[in-house]
Design an enzyme around this catalytic site. Sequence first.
Site, short mmCIF file in Angstrom:
data_model
loop_
_atom_site.label_atom_id
_atom_site.label_comp_id
_atom_site.label_asym_id
_atom_site.label_seq_id
_atom_site.Cartn_x
_atom_site.Cartn_y
_atom_site.Cartn_z
N ARG A 238 1.33 -4.24 0.41
CA ARG A 238 0.26 -4.06 1.21
C ARG A 238 -1.20 -3.78 0.53
O ARG A 238 -1.93 -4.41 1.29
CB ARG A 238 0.52 -2.63 1.70
CG ARG A 238 1.56 -2.51 2.82
CD ARG A 238 2.41 -1.10 3.40
NE ARG A 238 3.22 -1.30 3.97
CZ ARG A 238 4.28 -0.42 4.52
NH1 ARG A 238 4.30 0.84 3.84
NH2 ARG A 238 5.14 -0.86 5.24
N PHE A 357 1.31 -8.64 9.10
CA PHE A 357 2.44 -8.56 8.12
C PHE A 357 2.22 -7.72 7.09
O PHE A 357 1.25 -6.87 7.23
CB PHE A 357 2.64 -10.28 7.27
CG PHE A 357 1.34 -10.86 7.04
CD1 PHE A 357 0.32 -10.08 6.61
CD2 PHE A 357 1.46 -12.01 6.73
CE1 PHE A 357 -0.88 -10.66 6.18
CE2 PHE A 357 0.29 -12.57 6.06
CZ PHE A 357 -0.86 -12.01 5.55
N GLU A 358 3.34 -7.54 6.07
CA GLU A 358 3.45 -6.39 5.38
C GLU A 358 3.31 -5.28 6.00
O GLU A 358 2.88 -4.29 5.43
CB GLU A 358 2.54 -6.42 4.10
CG GLU A 358 2.26 -7.58 3.40
CD GLU A 358 3.70 -7.83 2.46
OE1 GLU A 358 4.44 -7.24 2.59
OE2 GLU A 358 3.54 -8.93 1.68
N GLY A 359 4.09 -5.01 7.18
CA GLY A 359 3.82 -3.86 8.08
C GLY A 359 2.69 -3.83 8.95
O GLY A 359 1.71 -3.68 8.44
#
Length: 374
Positions: A238, A357-359
């Site tokens: 993140r 993306f990445e949460g």
Amino acid sequence: MLPGTEARDLIQLTRDIADKVLAPVVDEHERAETYPDGVFPTLGEAGLLSLPYPEEWGGGGQSYEVYLQVLEEIAARWAAVAVAVSVHSLSCHPLLAFGTEAQRQRWLPEMLGGTLIGAYSLSEPQAGSDAAALACQAVAAGEGYRINGTKAWITHGGRADFYSLFARTGAGSHGISCFLVPKGTAGLSFGRPERKMGLHAVPTTTAHYDNAFLPAERRIGAEGQGLHIALSALDSGRLGIAAVATGLAQAALDEAVGYARERTTFGKRIIDHQGLGFLLADMAAAVDSARATYLDAARRRDAGVDYARQASVAKLVATDAAMKVTTDAVQVLGGAGYTRDFRVERYMREAKITQIFEGTNQIQRLVISRSLVK
């Protein structure tokens, strides 16, 4: 605190490489959606693919604070390449943090040596934000595992040299394990690259495992530890995306300021009109704020203290800033900004995925709110 002389030299080296190697060809590859074959070997040769890893394993031995600033510089020239560098770093984390000494000695130096590029294989068509819902199975078979199932949204899918794979070995959230999969594994194939809004030069694909065999030595960590491994890596990932988003926003700001200094209306430069000047000021404040949040989280990580909430804050703030700043950059350029003759329209398209993306940023808000309850 400003980085030391060695770190400043590294960041300047990155700028020089990015200006000479990335900037001249980015537009061509993004328009044609072609893979930049020589780019990653060049970055690897310069030592830019393994900066936050220990020197004893072939890494650069740099702090996360410095690594993220390097990543931002790459992103300011080519977001797709920066995302791939971030994902490569993410894909090396499971082996370093959870592998045995024998596994690290066998594979890590080559993974960090600059000649290989890695990919992260967690998501599935039905399991994105809810990683515990993944269905790809790894069934014990003889001296290893048979893998069957489909993984999705793999940056560098089909091009990477190795994949950090998460597959189900049991039931529930404690029934997921991590594996290190080399390219060319029999039974592993890839779908066609996704037709994305942006980041065209680096493919994103599905992966299909059809009775693919992996020796037991390819399992990283204990059986059932996979979800913990995946989530521990995502905090660092993140931060990588926060730095990428900041670089993208900085590039859009620079483009907008440059245009506003040249374009004139009503007898003066448009940057001298207060309305537009204030818009640019807000854009600059957003970029500076984004950078401050990721540096704060990186310093906490480097100090060995908990940084999970700060990583989510950085990802949320930086990617929302990138979306706003790139949108405003298009507005500054007016009709020209809506054409493909100027980079800001690409920046705007590329910024959108950083919120996903990445949460997703909704997941980041969930992480932050839960930390407040605790």
